[in-house]
Design an enzyme around this catalytic site. Structure first.
Site, PDB file in Angstrom:
ATOM      1  N   ARG A 195       0.657  -1.230  -0.004  1.00  0.00           N
ATOM      2  CA  ARG A 195      -0.133  -0.062  -0.007  1.00  0.00           C
ATOM      3  C   ARG A 195       0.975   1.110   0.040  1.00  0.00           C
ATOM      4  O   ARG A 195       0.494   2.300  -0.689  1.00  0.00           O
ATOM      5  CB  ARG A 195      -0.766   0.023   1.162  1.00  0.00           C
ATOM      6  CG  ARG A 195      -1.789  -1.077   1.476  1.00  0.00           C
ATOM      7  CD  ARG A 195      -2.672  -1.124   2.552  1.00  0.00           C
ATOM      8  NE  ARG A 195      -3.759  -2.118   2.669  1.00  0.00           N
ATOM      9  CZ  ARG A 195      -3.498  -3.355   3.330  1.00  0.00           C
ATOM     10  NH1 ARG A 195      -2.336  -3.608   3.732  1.00  0.00           N
ATOM     11  NH2 ARG A 195      -4.427  -4.011   3.462  1.00  0.00           N
TER      12      ARG A 195
ATOM     13  N   ASP B 185     -10.056  -4.698   8.787  1.00  0.00           N
ATOM     14  CA  ASP B 185      -9.218  -5.641   9.098  1.00  0.00           C
ATOM     15  C   ASP B 185      -9.618  -6.528  10.402  1.00  0.00           C
ATOM     16  O   ASP B 185      -9.448  -7.506  10.573  1.00  0.00           O
ATOM     17  CB  ASP B 185      -7.920  -5.080   9.635  1.00  0.00           C
ATOM     18  CG  ASP B 185      -7.123  -4.031   8.659  1.00  0.00           C
ATOM     19  OD1 ASP B 185      -7.351  -4.302   7.590  1.00  0.00           O
ATOM     20  OD2 ASP B 185      -6.531  -3.116   9.139  1.00  0.00           O
TER      21      ASP B 185
ATOM     22  N   ARG C 220     -12.220  -9.149   8.626  1.00  0.00           N
ATOM     23  CA  ARG C 220     -11.395 -10.068   8.062  1.00  0.00           C
ATOM     24  C   ARG C 220     -10.745 -11.014   9.292  1.00  0.00           C
ATOM     25  O   ARG C 220     -10.413 -12.123   8.983  1.00  0.00           O
ATOM     26  CB  ARG C 220     -10.301  -9.555   7.330  1.00  0.00           C
ATOM     27  CG  ARG C 220     -10.720  -8.902   6.021  1.00  0.00           C
ATOM     28  CD  ARG C 220      -9.381  -8.354   5.199  1.00  0.00           C
ATOM     29  NE  ARG C 220      -9.937  -7.863   3.907  1.00  0.00           N
ATOM     30  CZ  ARG C 220      -9.439  -6.709   3.273  1.00  0.00           C
ATOM     31  NH1 ARG C 220      -8.339  -6.319   3.835  1.00  0.00           N
ATOM     32  NH2 ARG C 220      -9.803  -6.329   1.998  1.00  0.00           N
TER      33      ARG C 220
ATOM     34  N   HIS D 115      -2.490   0.153   9.101  1.00  0.00           N
ATOM     35  CA  HIS D 115      -3.624  -0.697   8.044  1.00  0.00           C
ATOM     36  C   HIS D 115      -2.217  -0.750   7.137  1.00  0.00           C
ATOM     37  O   HIS D 115      -2.383  -0.452   6.079  1.00  0.00           O
ATOM     38  CB  HIS D 115      -4.453   0.091   7.504  1.00  0.00           C
ATOM     39  CG  HIS D 115      -5.372  -0.641   6.573  1.00  0.00           C
ATOM     40  ND1 HIS D 115      -6.015  -1.578   6.654  1.00  0.00           N
ATOM     41  CD2 HIS D 115      -5.395  -0.174   5.157  1.00  0.00           C
ATOM     42  CE1 HIS D 115      -6.500  -2.042   5.487  1.00  0.00           C
ATOM     43  NE2 HIS D 115      -6.465  -1.234   4.450  1.00  0.00           N
TER      44      HIS D 115
END
Ligand SMILES: NC(=O)C1=CN([C@@H]2O[C@H](COP(=O)(O)OP(=O)(O)OC[C@H]3O[C@@H](n4cnc5c(N)ncnc54)[C@H](O)[C@@H]3O)[C@@H](O)[C@H]2O)C=CC1
Ligand SMILES: O=C([O-])CC(=O)C(=O)O
Length: 306
Positions: free
Chosen positions: A88, A148, A151, A175
């Protein structure tokens, strides 16, 4: 309640769809820089209204910020997503300029808005909005931890062979593929610590799978995910719009909490009509504290690139 979503791509459109389906906002404005794109997405979504039973009015505009005026909440999803094999953090070069411009345009037209930052690298983009605007810290929220944590619960349920509704858990920290801090010690199945059911090895596996959740999907899809990100954003928007006082881990400017200063990173917060109404400080053990510090070092390295 007027919500603007900037970026009518995969995440922005999914986010607008979930907001509309939940039927709590009167108006959603989708804005994109690509000519006609947001208009097309908005029309397509509006043609689901009679099928999905919602009354939210969705409109699309090409870069016309006057149409976003007086938005209560603005979501920033504009920017490029990563491709398989990328981190990212590699998106910062392109996305920082986009997020800076977009947030400034949004605030000019909606000075009282609450901004939710989604574009990656999200913690650094959230920090950038703090540094480049005058919005108070309660009105700048980064979305990462809610996704998150979803998940994490998915992976926990899989390991426990349990329905996801039996499972609770939270991910704090940055993140990023290495920075997430899934709090396995505090995760539960029907109030019972998951360590009663799962070995340390299996829990470590859950933790690792959670941290690379976004990368795993990016490899499968060829671009990053959108359904769960869109749903996570809609959850934050609803908590604010409906003044729910719900707790979500969000990227928030820390000023001493968790021993950290001048950084935006995931921590549990209470969301209500004022945006971030409280940062919740939970007692971490030594390993979790160390993990959080390490995560913060990673976020700072990316912030230094701004
Ligand atoms: N924080 C999180 O948990 C998540 C973050 N993301 C991030 O969200 C961002 C968007 O991802 P996707 O929707 O999949 O990408 P996408 O490429 O499908 O959509 C991005 C949209 O932004 C638009 N855009 C670009 N520059 C713009 C500008 N200056 N003004 C208005 N619109 C502009 C593009 O035309 C495009 O339609 C990426 O940076 C991605 O990494 C994605 C998933 C989860
Ligand atoms: O993985 C990505 O690049 C997009 C994202 O932040 C996520 O899905 O968690």
């Amino acid at each position: 309640m007027k919500v603007t979503v900037v970026g009518a791509g995969a995440v922005g459109a999914s986010c607008a769809e979930y907001i509309a389906i939940k039927n709590f906002a009167s108006e959603v404005v989708l804005l994109d820089i690509k000519e006609g794109f947001a208009e097309g997405k908005a029309m397509d979504l509006m043609q689901t209204a009679s099928l999905n039973g919602f009354d939210t009015k969705i409109t699309g505009v090409t870069n016309d910020y006057s149409k976003t005026a007086d938005s209560d909440i603005c979501v920033i999803t504009s920017g490029i997503p990563r491709k398989p094999g990328m981190t990212r953090e590699e998106l910062i070069g392109i996305n920082a300029g986009i997020v800076k411009d977009v947030s400034s345009n949004l605030i000019k037209n909606s000075p009282n808005t609450i901004i939710i930052v989604v574009s990656n690298p999200m913690d650094t983009m959230t920090y950038l909005v703090h540094k480049s605007t005058d919005l108070p810290k309660n009105r700048i929220i980064g979305m990462g931890g809610a996704l998150d944590s979803a998940r994490f619960k998915y992976r926990l349920a899989e390991a426990l062979e349990a329905p996801i509704s039996d499972v609770d858990g939270m991910v704090i920290g940055g993140h990023s593929d290495t920075g997430m801090v899934p709090l396995t010690r505090l995760a539960t199945r029907n109030s019972i610590p998951v360590s009663e059911f799962l070995s340390e090895d299996r829990l470590n596996q859950v933790m690792e799978e959670t941290k690379v959740g976004g990368a795993t999907l990016t490899k499968l899809l060829g671009t990053s995910a959108w359904y769960a990100p869109g749903a996570a954003v809609s959850g934050l928007v609803q908590a604010i719009a409906c003044d729910q006082k719900k707790m979500f881990p969000c990227s928030v400017l820390l000023e001493g909490e968790y021993g950290l200063n001048d950084i935006c990173i995931g921590a549990p917060v209470i969301l209500g009509r004022n945006g971030i109404e409280k940062i919740v400080e939970i007692e971490l053990n030594d390993a979790e504290k160390a993990h959080m510090q390490e995560s913060a070092e990673g976020v700072r390295k990316t912030n230094d690139l701004l």
